[in-house]
Scaffold this motif. Sequence first.
Motif, PDB file in Angstrom:
ATOM      1  N   LEU A 132       0.828  -1.212   0.000  1.00  0.00           N
ATOM      2  CA  LEU A 132       0.000   0.000   0.000  1.00  0.00           C
ATOM      3  C   LEU A 132       0.860   1.259   0.000  1.00  0.00           C
ATOM      4  CD1 LEU A 132      -2.818  -1.128   2.444  1.00  0.00           C
ATOM      5  CD2 LEU A 132      -3.061  -0.615   0.016  1.00  0.00           C
ATOM      6  N   ARG A 136       0.715   4.138  -2.922  1.00  0.00           N
ATOM      7  CA  ARG A 136       0.617   5.577  -2.662  1.00  0.00           C
ATOM      8  C   ARG A 136       1.767   6.320  -3.350  1.00  0.00           C
ATOM      9  NH1 ARG A 136      -0.448   8.190   2.914  1.00  0.00           N
ATOM     10  NH2 ARG A 136      -0.778   9.857   1.414  1.00  0.00           N
ATOM     11  N   VAL A 147      -9.632  -1.363  -4.874  1.00  0.00           N
ATOM     12  CA  VAL A 147      -9.154  -2.640  -4.340  1.00  0.00           C
ATOM     13  C   VAL A 147     -10.351  -3.571  -4.196  1.00  0.00           C
ATOM     14  CG1 VAL A 147      -8.059  -3.819  -2.398  1.00  0.00           C
ATOM     15  CG2 VAL A 147      -7.219  -1.570  -3.124  1.00  0.00           C
ATOM     16  N   SER A 181     -11.601  -1.681   3.534  1.00  0.00           N
ATOM     17  CA  SER A 181     -11.734  -0.233   3.681  1.00  0.00           C
ATOM     18  C   SER A 181     -10.943   0.265   4.883  1.00  0.00           C
ATOM     19  CB  SER A 181     -13.207   0.163   3.797  1.00  0.00           C
ATOM     20  OG  SER A 181     -13.832  -0.510   4.861  1.00  0.00           O
ATOM     21  N   LEU A 184      -7.170   0.320   3.995  1.00  0.00           N
ATOM     22  CA  LEU A 184      -6.875   1.429   3.083  1.00  0.00           C
ATOM     23  C   LEU A 184      -6.890   2.769   3.822  1.00  0.00           C
ATOM     24  CD1 LEU A 184      -8.839   0.407  -0.132  1.00  0.00           C
ATOM     25  CD2 LEU A 184      -6.382   0.745   0.053  1.00  0.00           C
ATOM     26  N   PHE A 189      -5.382   6.453   2.607  1.00  0.00           N
ATOM     27  CA  PHE A 189      -6.271   6.680   1.478  1.00  0.00           C
ATOM     28  C   PHE A 189      -7.620   7.218   1.972  1.00  0.00           C
ATOM     29  CE2 PHE A 189      -3.321   3.515  -0.162  1.00  0.00           C
ATOM     30  CZ  PHE A 189      -3.052   3.996  -1.439  1.00  0.00           C
ATOM     31  N   ILE A 191     -11.429   7.087   1.630  1.00  0.00           N
ATOM     32  CA  ILE A 191     -12.422   6.160   1.102  1.00  0.00           C
ATOM     33  C   ILE A 191     -13.538   6.943   0.409  1.00  0.00           C
ATOM     34  CG2 ILE A 191     -13.994   4.268   1.631  1.00  0.00           C
ATOM     35  CD1 ILE A 191     -11.007   3.705   2.147  1.00  0.00           C
ATOM     36  N   CYS A 211      -5.930   8.928  -3.299  1.00  0.00           N
ATOM     37  CA  CYS A 211      -4.615   9.069  -2.682  1.00  0.00           C
ATOM     38  C   CYS A 211      -4.451  10.498  -2.176  1.00  0.00           C
ATOM     39  CB  CYS A 211      -3.524   8.742  -3.710  1.00  0.00           C
ATOM     40  SG  CYS A 211      -1.853   8.847  -3.054  1.00  0.00           S
TER      41      CYS A 211
END
Length: 213
Positions: A132, A136, A147, A181, A184, A189, A191, A211
């Motif tokens: 991850l 990024r 994803v 989720s 991430l 990140f 969502i 991002c």
Amino acid sequence: MTREQTRHSKAWYNALSRYYDVLIDPFQGRLRRRGIDSLRASPDDRVLDVGCGTGRGIVTLEHAVESEGHVVGIDVAEQMCRLAQDRLETEDPSAVVCGDAVALPFDSDSFDVVLVSFTLELFEDDHRTTVLGELRRVLEPGGRICVISPSATASDPIPLLYARLNEVFPTLVDSRPFDVSGVLAEAGFEIVQTHVERVLVVPIELVVARCGS
């Protein structure tokens, strides 16, 4: 994945590659296409398909970005990469890269859009964090990622059974369900969208995120 796990994973997917489209894609293809639609790729986007397999996602993404955009697929299994390259209309060898997502062979800020379909669950927690971080790094600030992975929820016994089977049969059941989720978000990140549905009996989570800077 550790180096030993990576070696076994490559061998397994190389052996599976010739049967992949018949045995696996019928269960994954619809969600992958839904994820690609959710990314809303623009005609000039630079797109990365991580764990591209036999290249079906690359073809769909190429249609989305048209001739002005650029799509690259990466997979750890050499035979998957060969089949993906054969599927593409272009003969450009850089369209499919054989490599490991733990250390992506791309410059920072190289892509506007990233698809990770049924791939991130193959990594153990610490290596997933590394992947991850790499995603990024290669994404432009504000870039979009989708994803799609088996989801782990406290109230659902199926992911627990799936995880147990992974411990007993790590090659045949190579996925590790996780809170897609949540992971991430922890990785920085933002969502944007989540969707959960079952493939056979396993809950699959589709997450679109942005991002941050």
